[in-house]
Design an enzyme around this catalytic site. Structure first.
Site, PDB file in Angstrom:
ATOM      1  CG  ASP A 245      -1.602   1.309   1.226  1.00 39.82           C
ATOM      2  OD1 ASP A 245      -2.653   1.370   0.465  1.00 39.82           O
ATOM      3  OD2 ASP A 245      -1.713   1.907   2.431  1.00 39.82           O
ATOM      4  CD  GLU A 282      -2.227   2.824  -3.469  1.00 40.54           C
ATOM      5  OE1 GLU A 282      -3.152   3.572  -3.488  1.00 40.54           O
ATOM      6  OE2 GLU A 282      -1.975   2.356  -2.098  1.00 40.54           O
TER       7      GLU A 282
END
Length: 579
Positions: A245, A282
């Site tokens: 993330d 990401e």
């Protein structure tokens, strides 16, 4: 006999509290403390008392049956009777991913109930499930990005054994499993790490507070904390890949970036286990270094989420231009995204107020994960609307056609394949009422840039917000949803017949757009896609030797061409490379 260990380099005294008994721990090398407990076994509850304080959960707790504030539980990681002995993983190249959230994927919201829906995914044709974070977080419902016990699968989902059953069942069904993990911050509730050691930096900060200490004093053990966590998921839970993330929020000025170290060790572990593994990031930076190979000065991750591709398509289909969508909206940008994934490759961004991105043309197409919908792009809307709530069926089919014929790595978001009617909202269950109120208020202000009214933002703490987000599987049989599901199944089957994508982004791809008439022609070896977003019929000449494979609206043949009606999509399958 069970050996307990905890890293607490600055503590003077630490006691193990195991099964209700207090046992003094001994100093070991590198700031570690150790103790044996002959009476401990799988299921024993325990914690660590620092200098006489209340027992705290283990920073590396493998299970938190009573939530983030409860004691840890001893877990025997070798006890599960795995059935996937012949599983060798699936390389990222060629995969179709499917993002899901365990809590809303089924009515029960558990790992075990998710197993019951795996036949649907197999029939759909996807290759891998990408599971939103499951590390123990505050409460019983949430997205998972505020986890605090990174080694412990969430108790409300079923805990460690249930997660192993889920992964095992996926592998038996032929599905790879990717887990979303968060190493850029920890949640606010149950985060006891600062009491154990310098896990956080006093030099770097993120939007969530202090950054994890990956490059300061005593950073070595903090780096191991993250890398060992990644290795645990691959080794003990048989995962095939990880999605990291928001890596743009990870700050590390070390000679070897934590991303490079993590990717290297995951690859090495996979090789030792005889399984294909991969790491996806990401990042909002469009930085080629993230996925460039290490020999060329990159971090060596395998792929990166590509929001540009989503934004370019979303703005063309919906006409939305607020917030970060202000940087997008032209068919020319959509054409660039279809060709090379990143739209911003060094260009000035109005939204960011600076140049953004680097050139992607040396990167392989599989290095870009593209999507028409994700948990972010749906859930970070005021009302959590899916694309199906914003545009009609013809536009949805056009989006799916461009996604599933692209040379990049496509990802679906749960329910997208049947145009699910349910929203996907932001939900939490913090027990602290003040924190719950603060989260709710912050959520309202988050959308000001988009012009959405605060009154339209559901309360994340309200149980109804969570319940509304659960998929309604019974609607699959309804005509509209069944037709969309057939479209997705046929597209994935078509994708299976296409030649492998080129070695570099843009290689073998041809895109032509007509801004005024609102038309897009996209082709790559094996397929040609024509999308008519305009108001008039459009006559196209199919590639030589091709056949009409799929069309979203009835087309007509005329004078050697095919007439595509407004909002129609035509897909031609070719027997030889286009060019």
């Amino acid at each position: 006999m069970h050996r307990f260990a905890v890293w607490a380099p600055r503590a003077k005294v630490i006691d193990l509290v195991s099964g209700g008994r207090r046992i003094g721990m001994s100093r070991a090398d590198g700031g570690w403390w150790e103790s044996d407990d002959a009476a401990a076994h799988a299921g024993t509850r325990y914690g660590f008392s620092i200098e006489g304080g209340p027992p705290r959960p283990d920073p590396r707790s493998l299970a938190q049956p009573d939530g983030v504030l409860g004691l840890s539980e001893v877990v025997d990681q070798a006890a599960h009777p795995w059935r996937d002995a012949g599983w060798r993983g699936r390389p990222l190249e060629g995969l179709v991913l499917y993002e899901l959230h365990i809590g809303t994927f089924t009515a029960a919201g558990t790992f075990d109930s998710a197993i019951e829906r795996l036949p649907h995914l197999v029939e759909l044709g996807v290759d891998a499930v990408e599971v939103m974070p499951v590390a123990e977080f505050s409460g019983t419902r949430g997205w998972g990005y505020d986890g605090v016990h990174l080694f412990a699968p969430h108790h409300a989902y079923g805990g460690p054994e249930a997660m192993k059953r889920f992964v095992d069942a996926c592998h038996v069904a032929g599905l790879a499993v990717i887990l979303d993990v968060v190493y850029n911050h920890l949640g606010p509730v149950g985060n006891f790490l600062p009491g154990f050691g310098p896990y956080f930096s006093d030099r770097h900060h993120t939007a969530w507070g202090a950054a994890l200490n990956f490059d300061g004093a005593d950073a070595g053990e903090v780096r191991r904390f993250a890398v060992d966590n990644a290795a645990m998921w691959i080794r003990d839970y048989h995962l095939d890949g990880l999605r990291l993330d928001a890596v743009h929020a990870i700050v590390d000025e070390s000679p070897t970036h934590i991303l490079e170290q993590l990717a290297t060790e995951v690859t090495t572990l996979g090789e030792e286990l005889g399984r294909a593994t991969f790491v996806i990031a990401e990042s909002e930076l469009n930085d080629p270094r993230i996925v460039r190979d290490r020999a060329s000065g990159g971090y060596g991750l395998d792929a990166v989420w590509d929001d540009d591709w989503h934004h370019a398509l979303h703005t063309v289909l919906t006409g939305e231009h607020a917030g970060y969508y202000k940087d997008f909206g032209s068919l020319a940008q959509l054409g660039k995204a279809l060709r090379q994934a990143w739209v911003y490759d060094g260009e000035w961004s109005r939204h960011w107020g600076r140049p953004r991105g680097g050139k992607p043309d040396a990167l392989p197409p599989r290095a870009f994960v593209v999507a028409t919908q994700t948990h972010d792009q749906v859930g970070n809307r005021a009302a959590g609307e899916r694309l199906a709530a914003l545009v009609g069926i013809p536009q949805l089919k056009a989006a799916a056609a461009l996604l599933l014929t692209s040379p990049f790595t496509p990802m679906l978001f749960q329910g997208e394949e049947w145009a699910a009617s349910t929203p996907f909202l932001y939900f939490t269950s913090h027990e602290d009422p003040e924190l719950g109120s603060a989260v709710a208020e912050g959520r309202k202000h988050e959308f000001e840039e988009f012009g959405w009214s605060p009154e339209d933002v559901p309360d994340p703490q309200d149980l109804a917000t969570f319940e509304r987000s659960k998929l309604r599987w019974e609607e699959i049989g309804e005509d509209l949803h069944a037709g969309m599901l057939d479209w997705y199944r046929d597209l994935i089957a078509l994708r299976r017949r296409l030649p492998a994508a080129g070695g570099r982004a843009g290689e073998g791809v041809d895109v032509v757009v007509d801004e005024r008439a609102r038309r897009v022609s996209f082709s790559r070896p094996g397929v040609s896609v024509d999308v008519n977003l305009g108001d008039d019929d459009w006559t196209v000449v199919p590639p030589a030797g091709s056949r009409l494979a799929m069309c979203s609206r009835r087309v007509a043949t005329c004078d050697g061409g095919v007439s595509i009606p407004p909002l129609g999509t035509a897909i031609f399958e070719t027997e030889s490379p286009i060019g």
